[in-house]
Design an enzyme around this catalytic site. Structure first.
Site, short mmCIF file in Angstrom:
data_model
loop_
_atom_site.label_atom_id
_atom_site.label_comp_id
_atom_site.label_asym_id
_atom_site.label_seq_id
_atom_site.Cartn_x
_atom_site.Cartn_y
_atom_site.Cartn_z
N ARG A 1 0.33 -63.10 45.06
CA ARG A 1 0.86 -62.27 43.98
C ARG A 1 -0.14 -61.17 43.64
O ARG A 1 -1.29 -61.21 44.04
CB ARG A 1 1.17 -63.11 42.74
N ASN B 1 -10.40 -63.28 45.80
CA ASN B 1 -9.57 -62.53 44.87
C ASN B 1 -8.94 -63.41 43.78
O ASN B 1 -8.60 -62.90 42.71
CB ASN B 1 -8.45 -61.83 45.66
N TYR C 1 -12.70 -65.08 29.66
CA TYR C 1 -12.39 -64.35 30.88
C TYR C 1 -13.51 -63.37 31.23
O TYR C 1 -13.99 -63.31 32.36
CB TYR C 1 -11.07 -63.60 30.74
#
Length: 260
Positions: A11, A81, A148
């Site tokens: 995705r 990734n 994050y």
């Protein structure tokens, strides 16, 4: 042509890079955690080696490496990734399991992928590993995204440190995609007014996957020097976009873009 592995390749930016690499004739292996999506990508992109693997499990990534080597003979480029974000909320309100999942995927995933790829590339005599930057990598802070941002800041440090210890013939670098319109960019906006304000900035600075991913893919197979730091959204580009914003009407969220 290169043999490339992309984690989180089912995705977003990962899938965009997979498509671009295949379009240039490269051989590509990818992984994702959702087996249904993995099956869908395998069916849509014949010739792709698509496997279900969790980057938080080093043994599963070793299995991905082994499968890629068996299929292609070697792995020239490995791209860590895979990444996820969390709800925009202060750390003290963020559930422990959600925080752990973000750190495990973003940081431990990069650690595991780097360890597997660097060991394999050392044995085969060469190769390049890319780690993916994100919000927080440059030290910029955003309220509600501390976990994050911290995970991505750590990935940048990790990669810089790895550049000093890679084995002979092996190299590492950082890919910085900037702001890309994926579910990660708009995730966690519960307030409609806040989201509307954010979209004004996104429409100036962000780009679509189909714009950024092919460029990143090309850099990933050509700029493989040790310590490389490849940025899509550079400071001059940011300045230029703000200067031209009054003349350039963009709406990345309704597939409309025009210049006046």
């Amino acid at each position: 042509m290169s043999a490339v592995v992309v984690t989180g390749g089912t995705r977003g930016i990962g899938l965009g890079m997979v498509r671009a690499l295949l379009g240039k004739g490269h051989r590509v292996a990818l992984c994702g955690t959702d087996s249904e999506r993995v099956d869908t990508v395998r069916a849509e992109l014949p010739g792709t080696l698509a496997l279900t693997a969790d980057v938080t499990d080093r043994e599963q990534l070793r299995a991905l490496w082994d499968a890629a080597v068996e299929e292609f003979g070697r792995v020239d480029v490995w791209i860590n990734n895979a990444g996820i974000s969390h709800d925009r909320t202060p750390l003290w309100q963020l559930p422990e399991q959600e925080a752990r999942r973000v750190v495990d995927t973003n940081l431990l995933g990069a650690l595991n992928g780097s360890a597997v790829a660097l060991a394999g590339m050392s044995a085969q005599g060469g190769g390049h590993v890319w780690n993916m930057e994100g919000l927080g990598s440059d030290g910029r802070t955003v309220a509600g995204l501390g976990t994050y941002g911290a995970s991505k800041r750590a990935v940048t440090y990790l990669t810089t440190a790895l550049a000093k210890e890679v084995p002979a013939g092996v190299s590492v670098g950082l890919l910085s995609p900037g702001m890309v319109v994926t579910d990660l960019l708009t995730h966690g906006y519960d307030d409609a007014e806040e989201l509307a304000k954010a979209r004004k900035i996104f429409n100036i600075l962000a780009d679509r996957v189909e714009t950024v991913a092919p460029w990143l893919a090309e850099q990933a197979v050509t700029r493989t020097r040790n310590g490389a730091h490849v940025r899509w959204l550079t400071t001059p580009k940011i300045i230029g976009r703000f200067v031209s914003a009054p003349l350039r009407r963009r709406d990345l969220f309704t597939d409309q873009e025009r210049t006046r």
